[in-house]
Design a protein around this motif. Structure first.
Motif, mmCIF file in Angstrom:
data_model
loop_
_atom_site.group_PDB
_atom_site.id
_atom_site.type_symbol
_atom_site.label_atom_id
_atom_site.label_comp_id
_atom_site.label_asym_id
_atom_site.label_seq_id
_atom_site.Cartn_x
_atom_site.Cartn_y
_atom_site.Cartn_z
ATOM 1 N N THR A 128 96.354 -19.557 29.927
ATOM 2 C CA THR A 128 94.955 -19.839 29.630
ATOM 3 C C THR A 128 94.588 -19.168 28.303
ATOM 4 O OG1 THR A 128 94.089 -17.857 30.712
ATOM 5 C CG2 THR A 128 94.396 -19.839 32.108
ATOM 6 N N ILE A 129 93.468 -19.579 27.745
ATOM 7 C CA ILE A 129 93.010 -18.969 26.502
ATOM 8 C C ILE A 129 92.724 -17.484 26.706
ATOM 9 C CG2 ILE A 129 90.552 -19.519 26.797
ATOM 10 C CD1 ILE A 129 90.558 -20.234 23.753
ATOM 11 N N THR A 130 92.217 -17.136 27.889
ATOM 12 C CA THR A 130 91.915 -15.743 28.209
ATOM 13 C C THR A 130 93.187 -14.910 28.263
ATOM 14 O OG1 THR A 130 89.999 -16.497 29.477
ATOM 15 C CG2 THR A 130 90.736 -14.242 29.874
ATOM 16 N N GLU A 131 94.245 -15.472 28.869
ATOM 17 C CA GLU A 131 95.516 -14.745 28.950
ATOM 18 C C GLU A 131 96.100 -14.499 27.561
ATOM 19 O OE1 GLU A 131 97.394 -16.141 33.226
ATOM 20 O OE2 GLU A 131 97.520 -17.522 31.526
ATOM 21 N N LEU A 132 96.089 -15.537 26.717
ATOM 22 C CA LEU A 132 96.646 -15.372 25.366
ATOM 23 C C LEU A 132 95.803 -14.396 24.548
ATOM 24 C CD1 LEU A 132 97.812 -18.962 24.373
ATOM 25 C CD2 LEU A 132 99.195 -17.025 25.144
ATOM 26 N N ALA A 133 94.492 -14.500 24.670
ATOM 27 C CA ALA A 133 93.620 -13.584 23.930
ATOM 28 C C ALA A 133 93.902 -12.139 24.331
ATOM 29 C CB ALA A 133 92.155 -13.945 24.174
ATOM 30 N N ALA A 134 94.060 -11.900 25.626
ATOM 31 C CA ALA A 134 94.335 -10.540 26.108
ATOM 32 C C ALA A 134 95.724 -10.078 25.656
ATOM 33 C CB ALA A 134 94.231 -10.498 27.632
ATOM 34 N N ALA A 171 89.134 -16.829 17.959
ATOM 35 C CA ALA A 171 90.231 -16.861 16.980
ATOM 36 C C ALA A 171 91.265 -17.914 17.383
ATOM 37 C CB ALA A 171 90.882 -15.485 16.863
ATOM 38 N N ILE A 172 91.557 -17.989 18.669
ATOM 39 C CA ILE A 172 92.527 -18.976 19.149
ATOM 40 C C ILE A 172 91.992 -20.389 18.892
ATOM 41 C CG2 ILE A 172 93.676 -19.906 21.201
ATOM 42 C CD1 ILE A 172 93.830 -16.984 22.231
ATOM 43 N N ARG A 173 90.720 -20.605 19.162
ATOM 44 C CA ARG A 173 90.129 -21.924 18.900
ATOM 45 C C ARG A 173 90.161 -22.246 17.401
ATOM 46 N NH1 ARG A 173 86.849 -20.094 23.138
ATOM 47 N NH2 ARG A 173 85.199 -19.401 21.723
ATOM 48 N N PHE A 174 89.971 -21.233 16.563
ATOM 49 C CA PHE A 174 90.063 -21.429 15.116
ATOM 50 C C PHE A 174 91.468 -21.900 14.734
ATOM 51 C CE2 PHE A 174 91.128 -19.684 10.903
ATOM 52 C CZ PHE A 174 90.230 -20.390 10.128
ATOM 53 N N TYR A 175 92.499 -21.267 15.311
ATOM 54 C CA TYR A 175 93.876 -21.674 15.011
ATOM 55 C C TYR A 175 94.139 -23.101 15.501
ATOM 56 C CZ TYR A 175 94.598 -16.774 13.892
ATOM 57 O OH TYR A 175 94.506 -15.524 13.338
ATOM 58 N N GLU A 176 93.485 -23.483 16.581
ATOM 59 C CA GLU A 176 93.569 -24.877 17.045
ATOM 60 C C GLU A 176 92.977 -25.802 15.990
ATOM 61 O OE1 GLU A 176 91.750 -25.588 20.864
ATOM 62 O OE2 GLU A 176 92.541 -23.684 21.618
ATOM 63 N N ASP A 177 91.793 -25.447 15.505
ATOM 64 C CA ASP A 177 91.121 -26.270 14.493
ATOM 65 C C ASP A 177 91.975 -26.413 13.235
ATOM 66 O OD1 ASP A 177 88.966 -26.528 16.202
ATOM 67 O OD2 ASP A 177 87.733 -25.025 15.173
#
Length: 128
Positions: free
Chosen positions: A9-15, A23-29
């Motif tokens: 999940t995004i939460t797992e990767l962020a942690a 930041a993760i969503r930015f890298y997606e963009d």
């Protein structure tokens, strides 16, 4: 389920990487990550996790997102032959080394100028 097919999940990767979901969503963009969707939630594959890890490593080295994307895309396409990716990476690293060495030289010159100004100020103060 093997570790290659595990979803994150995004939460797992962020942690895990100590970054924000934003930041993760930015890298997606920027096209560095391409998560799938499970309902309204983003899910990331092992490939996405690896790409995120390489992205963050590239940022620590001072690479631009464009350079990182180029290298990460090459990494994906390389398969068994990593020679082109390694050669490209070596060239990017060499460019950054030259840039940092120039910055270091500029900083050393500036520090020397500061030292000279400090000495001059101290001398003027001592004369008073």
């Amino acid at each position: 389920m093997d570790s290659g097919s595990r979803l994150f999940t995004i939460t797992e990767l962020a942690a895990e990487f100590d970054i924000t979901p934003r930041a993760i969503r930015f890298y997606e963009d920027m096209g560095l990550l391409s998560p799938a969707r499970e309902g309204r939630n983003r899910v990331y594959t092992h490939r996405d996790r690896t790409r995120l890890k390489l992205t963050l490593r590239g940022k620590r080295l001072g690479l631009s997102l464009q350079e990182i994307k180029q290298l990460v895309d090459m990494y994906d396409a390389a398969g068994a032959d990593t020679a082109p990716q390694l050669k490209a990476f070596l060239e990017v690293l060499a460019q950054h080394r030259r840039q940092l060495e120039q910055q270091l030289e500029d900083i050393e010159v500036t520090l020397e100028e500061i030292s000279q100004h400090e000495e001059r100020c101290r001398a003027l103060l001592a004369q008073r």
